[in-house]
Scaffold this active site. Structure first.
Site, short mmCIF file in Angstrom:
data_model
loop_
_atom_site.label_atom_id
_atom_site.label_comp_id
_atom_site.label_asym_id
_atom_site.label_seq_id
_atom_site.Cartn_x
_atom_site.Cartn_y
_atom_site.Cartn_z
N GLU A 242 -69.73 18.24 21.26
CA GLU A 242 -70.14 16.86 21.03
C GLU A 242 -70.89 16.32 22.24
OE1 GLU A 242 -69.69 12.39 21.09
OE2 GLU A 242 -69.03 13.84 22.56
N ASP B 36 -64.70 19.85 23.23
CA ASP B 36 -65.38 20.03 24.51
C ASP B 36 -65.24 18.80 25.41
OD1 ASP B 36 -67.06 18.73 22.50
OD2 ASP B 36 -68.63 18.69 24.02
ZN LIG Z 1 -65.94 12.05 23.03
#
Ligand SMILES: [Zn+2]
Length: 416
Positions: A182, A87
């Site tokens: 994340e 992401d």
């Molecule tokens: Zn990162």
């Protein structure tokens, strides 16, 4: 093309392919991954891992991709893992990324967008001077680049390809994982540490050349809700209780110097993220950060004390405070198994890279994973200026990151 040129070519092709897929996370979504684009990339990575010859390639119901490179030595080598997240940050758009390639960088301004007059300039980013002669990959000024963390994916994938193509390099069992979300702090939440089954892992999610991080903040969030009593201001005497003013009083009791804008290095802070206030209701949202566990506890205690003081003054229902721990300093879990840091340090030195060991004033997936039983320091990708339009990365340093992964794998086997 010689071996190095081929490796760089491979890294570049992969990287360009990955950044073109919009994988921006969304913290308002409750699904995992939080956005469908992430799943598009994760599925693509499954195919690629199979294609390059990895074993045990899996994707679970939440999109976590794992794969194995089996050991090619008789020695007993600890299983090590390499992780990267698919992401991109929520701060800036990651749709329609149109990477620009600047070959043989000459140290001058890089015009990202002529139309919008967006310039990546050494005047604002003096560290550009470190990249004279490098191939830089930049944005076109309208999106982020996504080197955070697609550079890590390209580097891990290329390192695995390299090890598969060079069976003369002996290594133990290697596990690879590509994970979602994340950037919204959820990366490790559904990470199946047991299924991953590695002794140590590295997130390949750092910045400039040589970065090696194994200390992160201890982190908590604090939400304080204030309840006032709104009365017509003309007849408010001795009746009105002002929630917004209580909130100001609360914040005023925090140590002024312990804020992000006044701290660096190992100093912690209280950061006021959001204020919402009127007479009747007010809300303060904070994050609390400190490297030291005791200082961290003291900061949380300080907030509770201030809450108690105000309750004493305005009544016990005037406010409600909720403090939640988010993650802890991973050094507590990594220092006892310092081998994981030493090997990475040695790997970099073997490649003539100066390791830059510094605390992360933030967290990585490794901060949470280390507490889930998988000690996970963070190593560099080669990127700069993450999360915005000035993000860029050096192809030469991506190659060095790739070689560091190979060398870490080799060193663990050599030491066994
Ligand atoms: Zn990162």
């Amino acid at each position: 093309m010689n071996g190095d040129e081929l490796m760089k070519q491979e890294i570049l092709e992969r990287f360009i392919e990955y950044v073109k897929i919009d994988t921006q996370a969304n913290d308002e979504s409750t699904t995992c991954p939080s956005t469908p684009g992430q799943l598009t990339l994760l599925n693509k990575l499954v195919d690629e891992l199979k294609f390059i010859g990895m074993s045990e390639v899996t994707i679970d119901e939440f999109g976590y991709v794992m794969a194995t490179l089996p050991s090619n030595t008789e020695k007993e080598v600890p299983t090590i893992g390499f992780l990267a997240h698919v992401d991109t940050a929520t701060d800036f758009t990651g749709a329609h990324v149109n990477p620009q390639i600047v070959e043989n960088y000459n140290g001058k301004d890089i015009v990202l967008s002529k139309q919008q007059n967006i310039v990546l300039s050494p005047k604002n980013f003096p560290e550009l001077a470190n990249y004279l002669g490098h191939t830089l990959i930049t944005t076109d000024g309208t999106t982020l680049l996504g080197a955070d963390n697609k550079a890590g994916i390209a580097e891990i994938m290329t390192a695995m390809t390299y090890l598969i193509d060079h069976p003369e390099i002996k290594h133990g069992k290697i596990r690879v994982a590509f994970t979602p979300d994340e950037e919204i702090g959820r990366g490790p939440h559904r990470f199946n540490v047991k299924a991953f089954n590695a002794t140590y892992a590295y997130t390949v999610d750092g910045g400039p050349l040589g970065e090696l991080q194994y200390e992160s903040f201890n982190a908590a969030s604090a939400i304080v809700n204030f309840k006032g009593n709104n009365v017509h201001p003309g007849t408010a005497k001795n009746k009105m209780v002002h929630a917004g003013k209580m909130a100001m009083e609360f914040h005023g009791k925090l140590p002024v110097a312990e804020a992000p804008e006044y701290t660096d290095g190992y100093e912690g802070f209280y950061h006021l993220l959001k204020i919402k206030a009127d007479v009747e209701n007010a809300k303060l949202a904070y994050i609390i950060r400190d490297f030291n566990r005791e200082a961290f506890a003291n900061k949380k205690e300080k907030m509770l004390e201030i809450a108690d003081e105000l309750k004493e003054k305005y009544g016990k229902d005037c406010l409600a405070i909720e403090i939640r721990d988010q993650y802890y300093n991973m050094s507590e879990k990594i220092k006892p198994v310092k081998e994981v840091v030493e090997v990475a340090e040695q790997a970099m030195k073997n490649l003539y890279i100066t390791p830059k060991i510094a605390p992360i004033r933030g967290g990585t997936d490794g901060s949470q994973l280390s507490y889930m039983g998988l000690p996970t320091p963070n190593i560099f990708t080669g990127g700069e200026n993450f999360h915005g339009k000035f993000e860029y990365i050096s192809l030469q340093n991506m190659e060095k990151a790739t070689k560091s992964i190979v060398e870490i794998a080799r060193l663990f086997a050599e030491r066994a």
